[in-house]
Design an enzyme around this catalytic site. Structure first.
Site, mmCIF file in Angstrom:
data_model
loop_
_atom_site.group_PDB
_atom_site.id
_atom_site.type_symbol
_atom_site.label_atom_id
_atom_site.label_comp_id
_atom_site.label_asym_id
_atom_site.label_seq_id
_atom_site.Cartn_x
_atom_site.Cartn_y
_atom_site.Cartn_z
ATOM 1 N N ASP A 33 0.852 -1.195 0.000
ATOM 2 C CA ASP A 33 0.000 0.000 0.000
ATOM 3 C C ASP A 33 0.891 1.251 0.000
ATOM 4 O O ASP A 33 1.895 1.311 0.724
ATOM 5 C CB ASP A 33 -0.911 -0.003 1.226
ATOM 6 N N ILE A 34 0.505 2.230 -0.795
ATOM 7 C CA ILE A 34 1.318 3.442 -0.943
ATOM 8 C C ILE A 34 1.237 4.333 0.307
ATOM 9 O O ILE A 34 2.137 5.147 0.552
ATOM 10 C CB ILE A 34 0.895 4.214 -2.227
ATOM 11 N N ASN A 89 -12.992 -3.194 2.385
ATOM 12 C CA ASN A 89 -14.028 -2.158 2.358
ATOM 13 C C ASN A 89 -14.845 -2.243 1.068
ATOM 14 O O ASN A 89 -14.279 -2.428 -0.004
ATOM 15 C CB ASN A 89 -13.385 -0.768 2.449
ATOM 16 N N GLN A 96 -14.429 2.597 1.231
ATOM 17 C CA GLN A 96 -13.719 2.171 0.019
ATOM 18 C C GLN A 96 -13.354 3.415 -0.792
ATOM 19 O O GLN A 96 -14.199 4.291 -1.015
ATOM 20 C CB GLN A 96 -14.599 1.242 -0.831
ATOM 21 N N HIS A 102 -10.395 -5.295 -3.152
ATOM 22 C CA HIS A 102 -9.055 -5.572 -2.620
ATOM 23 C C HIS A 102 -9.145 -5.887 -1.136
ATOM 24 O O HIS A 102 -10.039 -5.408 -0.446
ATOM 25 C CB HIS A 102 -8.104 -4.396 -2.854
ATOM 26 N N PHE A 103 -8.203 -6.677 -0.686
ATOM 27 C CA PHE A 103 -8.065 -7.002 0.734
ATOM 28 C C PHE A 103 -6.799 -6.325 1.240
ATOM 29 O O PHE A 103 -5.749 -6.419 0.604
ATOM 30 C CB PHE A 103 -7.919 -8.520 0.938
ATOM 31 N N HIS A 104 -6.919 -5.656 2.390
ATOM 32 C CA HIS A 104 -5.741 -5.103 3.047
ATOM 33 C C HIS A 104 -5.224 -6.154 4.032
ATOM 34 O O HIS A 104 -6.013 -6.707 4.814
ATOM 35 C CB HIS A 104 -6.110 -3.883 3.908
HETATM 36 P P1 AMP Z 1 -9.757 1.395 0.348
HETATM 37 O O1 AMP Z 1 -10.020 2.633 1.158
HETATM 38 O O2 AMP Z 1 -10.123 0.145 1.073
HETATM 39 O O3 AMP Z 1 -10.407 1.501 -1.016
HETATM 40 O O4 AMP Z 1 -8.189 1.328 0.160
HETATM 41 C C1 AMP Z 1 -7.525 1.773 -0.963
HETATM 42 C C2 AMP Z 1 -6.057 1.696 -0.646
HETATM 43 O O5 AMP Z 1 -5.328 1.823 -1.846
HETATM 44 C C3 AMP Z 1 -5.552 2.813 0.299
HETATM 45 O O6 AMP Z 1 -5.001 2.225 1.453
HETATM 46 C C4 AMP Z 1 -4.510 3.537 -0.547
HETATM 47 O O7 AMP Z 1 -3.407 3.968 0.198
HETATM 48 C C5 AMP Z 1 -4.128 2.477 -1.562
HETATM 49 N N1 AMP Z 1 -3.613 2.991 -2.835
HETATM 50 C C6 AMP Z 1 -4.185 3.918 -3.652
HETATM 51 N N2 AMP Z 1 -3.433 4.114 -4.738
HETATM 52 C C7 AMP Z 1 -2.353 3.298 -4.618
HETATM 53 C C8 AMP Z 1 -1.203 3.043 -5.425
HETATM 54 N N3 AMP Z 1 -1.003 3.674 -6.597
HETATM 55 N N4 AMP Z 1 -0.303 2.144 -4.993
HETATM 56 C C9 AMP Z 1 -0.483 1.492 -3.822
HETATM 57 N N5 AMP Z 1 -1.547 1.682 -3.021
HETATM 58 C C10 AMP Z 1 -2.474 2.578 -3.405
#
Ligand code: AMP
Length: 141
Positions: A33-34, A89, A96, A102-104
């Site tokens: 995750d970024i 989410n 979300q 996606h799964f964290h």
């Molecule tokens: P969600 O809120 O569950 O939709 O999580 C989306 C996740 O994607 C967040 O934790 C962001 O930090 C992550 N994210 C968004 N863009 C990128 C990217 N280019 N590379 C890696 N992670 C990302």
């Protein structure tokens, strides 16, 4: 993302955007995750571009379910964490922000970094629980 447009995660999967990849197979892609909640925070994404979990095919769901434990184990071993959360989410109101399932995987470290648990709970009413569970069971056949 409008209908038919690739999500930011599809662009990452296709190699059009950079990422720190940790895993890939025919159906699943995982990368760091970024904006990590903690060291090792990883996103596990089906290559199928479904918006939310309820829209994901059984095949992709099975593929993700198979690798989640394995990816979790590798993250734990590398980071030294023993505890972790898996977060998923669906929908804007449910936090979300990227509309591609996606799964964290979020390690919980000794310094407290990781996921906090702020959720407000209530007491399940037994009658309501009975009716609700019956209705859900009926749909699941
Ligand atoms: P969600 O809120 O569950 O939709 O999580 C989306 C996740 O994607 C967040 O934790 C962001 O930090 C992550 N994210 C968004 N863009 C990128 C990217 N280019 N590379 C890696 N992670 C990302």
């Amino acid at each position: 993302m409008s209908q038919g447009e690739p999500s930011i995660f599809s662009l990452i999967i296709d190699g059009q955007l950079p990422c720190h990849k940790v895993y890939e197979d025919d159906s699943v892609f995982a990368f760091l995750d970024i904006n990590p909640c903690s060291t090792g925070h990883t996103l596990v994404v089906p290559k199928e571009q479904a918006t939310t979990l309820d829209q994901l095919s059984d095949e992709s769901a099975a593929a993700i379910g198979t690798v989640l434990p394995r990816i979790s184990r590798a993250i734990l071993e590398v980071t030294g964490a023993t505890d972790f959360n898996v977060l998923q989410n669906n929908g804007e109101a449910a936090f979300q922000s990227v509309f591609h399932v996606h799964f964290h995987i979020i390690p919980k470290h000794e310094d407290g970094s990781g996921l906090a648990w702020p959720f407000i709970t209530t007491q399940l009413d037994p009658e309501e629980g009975k009716t609700l569970a019956e209705s859900i069971r009926k749909l699941l056949g």
